[in-house]
Design a protein around this motif. Structure first.
Motif, PDB file in Angstrom:
ATOM      1  N   ALA A  31       0.831  -1.206   0.000  1.00  0.00           N
ATOM      2  CA  ALA A  31       0.000   0.000   0.000  1.00  0.00           C
ATOM      3  C   ALA A  31       0.862   1.251   0.000  1.00  0.00           C
ATOM      4  O   ALA A  31       0.561   2.244  -0.680  1.00  0.00           O
ATOM      5  CB  ALA A  31      -0.942  -0.004   1.204  1.00  0.00           C
ATOM      6  N   ALA A  32       1.972   1.214   0.770  1.00  0.00           N
ATOM      7  CA  ALA A  32       2.886   2.354   0.803  1.00  0.00           C
ATOM      8  C   ALA A  32       3.510   2.583  -0.571  1.00  0.00           C
ATOM      9  O   ALA A  32       3.614   3.730  -1.044  1.00  0.00           O
ATOM     10  CB  ALA A  32       3.976   2.120   1.847  1.00  0.00           C
ATOM     11  N   ALA A  38       1.270   6.689  -6.784  1.00  0.00           N
ATOM     12  CA  ALA A  38       0.167   7.605  -7.068  1.00  0.00           C
ATOM     13  C   ALA A  38       0.627   9.056  -6.961  1.00  0.00           C
ATOM     14  O   ALA A  38       0.272   9.896  -7.797  1.00  0.00           O
ATOM     15  CB  ALA A  38      -0.999   7.336  -6.123  1.00  0.00           C
ATOM     16  N   LEU A  39       1.412   9.357  -5.937  1.00  0.00           N
ATOM     17  CA  LEU A  39       1.947  10.712  -5.795  1.00  0.00           C
ATOM     18  C   LEU A  39       2.815  11.081  -6.997  1.00  0.00           C
ATOM     19  O   LEU A  39       2.717  12.192  -7.539  1.00  0.00           O
ATOM     20  CB  LEU A  39       2.759  10.820  -4.504  1.00  0.00           C
ATOM     21  N   ASP A  40       3.651  10.153  -7.425  1.00  0.00           N
ATOM     22  CA  ASP A  40       4.503  10.421  -8.584  1.00  0.00           C
ATOM     23  C   ASP A  40       3.674  10.641  -9.840  1.00  0.00           C
ATOM     24  O   ASP A  40       3.982  11.515 -10.663  1.00  0.00           O
ATOM     25  CB  ASP A  40       5.474   9.257  -8.792  1.00  0.00           C
ATOM     26  N   THR A  41       2.614   9.847  -9.990  1.00  0.00           N
ATOM     27  CA  THR A  41       1.736  10.003 -11.156  1.00  0.00           C
ATOM     28  C   THR A  41       1.082  11.378 -11.180  1.00  0.00           C
ATOM     29  O   THR A  41       0.871  11.961 -12.253  1.00  0.00           O
ATOM     30  CB  THR A  41       0.656   8.904 -11.141  1.00  0.00           C
ATOM     31  N   LEU A  42       0.775  11.897  -9.995  1.00  0.00           N
ATOM     32  CA  LEU A  42       0.166  13.226  -9.894  1.00  0.00           C
ATOM     33  C   LEU A  42       1.206  14.343  -9.962  1.00  0.00           C
ATOM     34  O   LEU A  42       0.862  15.530  -9.845  1.00  0.00           O
ATOM     35  CB  LEU A  42      -0.622  13.335  -8.586  1.00  0.00           C
ATOM     36  N   ARG A  75      -6.535   5.364  -4.439  1.00  0.00           N
ATOM     37  CA  ARG A  75      -7.713   6.234  -4.474  1.00  0.00           C
ATOM     38  C   ARG A  75      -7.665   7.276  -3.364  1.00  0.00           C
ATOM     39  O   ARG A  75      -8.108   8.416  -3.564  1.00  0.00           O
ATOM     40  CB  ARG A  75      -8.973   5.383  -4.365  1.00  0.00           C
ATOM     41  N   ALA A  76      -7.127   6.906  -2.205  1.00  0.00           N
ATOM     42  CA  ALA A  76      -7.043   7.860  -1.089  1.00  0.00           C
ATOM     43  C   ALA A  76      -6.097   9.005  -1.427  1.00  0.00           C
ATOM     44  O   ALA A  76      -6.383  10.176  -1.125  1.00  0.00           O
ATOM     45  CB  ALA A  76      -6.591   7.144   0.182  1.00  0.00           C
ATOM     46  N   VAL A  77      -4.956   8.693  -2.048  1.00  0.00           N
ATOM     47  CA  VAL A  77      -4.009   9.740  -2.445  1.00  0.00           C
ATOM     48  C   VAL A  77      -4.650  10.680  -3.458  1.00  0.00           C
ATOM     49  O   VAL A  77      -4.547  11.913  -3.343  1.00  0.00           O
ATOM     50  CB  VAL A  77      -2.723   9.113  -3.013  1.00  0.00           C
ATOM     51  N   ASP A  88      -8.238   2.049 -15.406  1.00  0.00           N
ATOM     52  CA  ASP A  88      -7.079   1.509 -16.123  1.00  0.00           C
ATOM     53  C   ASP A  88      -5.778   2.017 -15.522  1.00  0.00           C
ATOM     54  O   ASP A  88      -4.800   1.263 -15.406  1.00  0.00           O
ATOM     55  CB  ASP A  88      -7.153   1.882 -17.609  1.00  0.00           C
ATOM     56  N   GLU A  89      -5.747   3.295 -15.121  1.00  0.00           N
ATOM     57  CA  GLU A  89      -4.556   3.849 -14.504  1.00  0.00           C
ATOM     58  C   GLU A  89      -4.326   3.239 -13.126  1.00  0.00           C
ATOM     59  O   GLU A  89      -3.188   2.917 -12.747  1.00  0.00           O
ATOM     60  CB  GLU A  89      -4.678   5.370 -14.390  1.00  0.00           C
ATOM     61  N   VAL A  90      -5.394   3.058 -12.362  1.00  0.00           N
ATOM     62  CA  VAL A  90      -5.270   2.414 -11.046  1.00  0.00           C
ATOM     63  C   VAL A  90      -4.719   0.995 -11.211  1.00  0.00           C
ATOM     64  O   VAL A  90      -3.849   0.564 -10.445  1.00  0.00           O
ATOM     65  CB  VAL A  90      -6.621   2.397 -10.317  1.00  0.00           C
ATOM     66  N   ALA A  91      -5.206   0.279 -12.214  1.00  0.00           N
ATOM     67  CA  ALA A  91      -4.720  -1.085 -12.456  1.00  0.00           C
ATOM     68  C   ALA A  91      -3.234  -1.079 -12.791  1.00  0.00           C
ATOM     69  O   ALA A  91      -2.472  -1.933 -12.318  1.00  0.00           O
ATOM     70  CB  ALA A  91      -5.520  -1.723 -13.586  1.00  0.00           C
ATOM     71  N   ARG A  92      -2.809  -0.136 -13.608  1.00  0.00           N
ATOM     72  CA  ARG A  92      -1.396  -0.048 -13.982  1.00  0.00           C
ATOM     73  C   ARG A  92      -0.526   0.194 -12.750  1.00  0.00           C
ATOM     74  O   ARG A  92       0.512  -0.450 -12.570  1.00  0.00           O
ATOM     75  CB  ARG A  92      -1.201   1.079 -14.999  1.00  0.00           C
ATOM     76  N   LEU A  93      -0.949   1.092 -11.890  1.00  0.00           N
ATOM     77  CA  LEU A  93      -0.191   1.382 -10.674  1.00  0.00           C
ATOM     78  C   LEU A  93      -0.220   0.188  -9.710  1.00  0.00           C
ATOM     79  O   LEU A  93       0.784  -0.109  -9.047  1.00  0.00           O
ATOM     80  CB  LEU A  93      -0.758   2.621  -9.987  1.00  0.00           C
TER      81      LEU A  93
END
Length: 269
Positions: A31-32, A38-42, A75-77, A88-93
């Protein structure tokens, strides 16, 4: 394919902050990693924060505990920064965070999903036919580490066997045929038994047949076997009770009893 289960879940809360990324509990490493991705993607490469994950999903049984944690963290981030990431992006991550993922980020859609690529291979329908599931842990006290578990290597026989099963699966979902779905699931479980054998699998199959179950399903990377029933059949309550008693006598008491749709499990006494 992912078998929906609405009686256990993971929840995550992310609070952005300067400094490192802190996760509670600190053993939620996947999860970490997902939160960092997710942070990097944003574009928030230097941001840290506080990630809290709460889950009641048993770990190491093949019930998707890590994917649930990972998807909740991603999703929380995104939510903490006022945005959403597509499925699709969530699946990739998720695949980058845990190597292999279930398809839960796509909701209850019936999908053929490449779990090590995070790609939907085929949309089969809006959902599976309703199923009532009685799950047992075939190796109590044991856990399967998905990161250390080698991927199944299917031979030509396996691949040829999957072709008609895929066609039967399409038909079962299109027509809502739970009995046909049970046959497909059982055949797939038998193939899986050659790659990640479940203890007492044959005995559980015999109990399923004797109790009038539609078939069985197995965790692709865990120890759980589920007996599948049609919740629309008037004899299902009696059949589930009979199967549960037989499993108890075998020394494998059920660990979960649920329906794949939103309805509660209710049977007349």
């Amino acid at each position: 394919m992912t078998l929906p289960c609405n009686v256990v879940s993971s929840a995550a809360v992310f609070r952005p902050a300067a400094g490192p990324l802190v996760t509670v509990p600190d053993d939620k490493r996947k999860a970490a990693d997902a939160a960092r991705l997710a942070l990097d993607t944003l574009g928030l490469h230097d941001q840290g924060g506080h990630l809290t994950v709460e889950s009641d999903i048993p770990v190491g049984l093949g019930m998707g505990s890590s994917t649930a944690d990972v998807v909740a963290a991603i999703r929380a981030v995104a939510d903490a920064h006022g945005t959403q990431l597509g499925a699709d992006e969530v699946a990739r991550l998720a695949v980058r965070a845990e190597m292999a993922s279930d398809s839960i980020m796509h909701g209850d859609f019936a999908l053929l999903f490449a779990q090590r690529e995070g790609v939907v291979l085929e949309h089969l329908g809006p959902s599976l036919p309703p199923l009532e599931v009685l799950s047992v842990d075939t190796a109590p006290g044991s856990q399967v580490d998905t990161l250390k578990q080698p991927a199944a290597v299917y031979d030509d026989w396996d691949i040829q066997a999957f072709r008609p099963l895929r066609g039967m699966l399409r038909r079962a979902i299109r027509t809502g045929d739970a009995a046909l779905l049970g046959r497909v699931s059982t055949a797939s479980a038998c193939i899986s038994q050659r790659h990640l054998p479940k203890p007492a699998f044959e005995e559980i199959q015999e109990i399923a047949t004797a109790a009038g179950a539609l078939g069985v399903q197995v965790a692709h990377s865990g120890t759980v076997v589920g007996l599948l029933f049609d919740p629309r059949h008037p004899a299902t309550g009696r059949r589930v009770a009979e199967a549960s008693a037989r499993l108890q006598a075998l020394g494998l008491p059920p660990v979960l009893h649920f329906r794949t749709d939103a309805a509660e499990v209710r049977h007349a006494a």
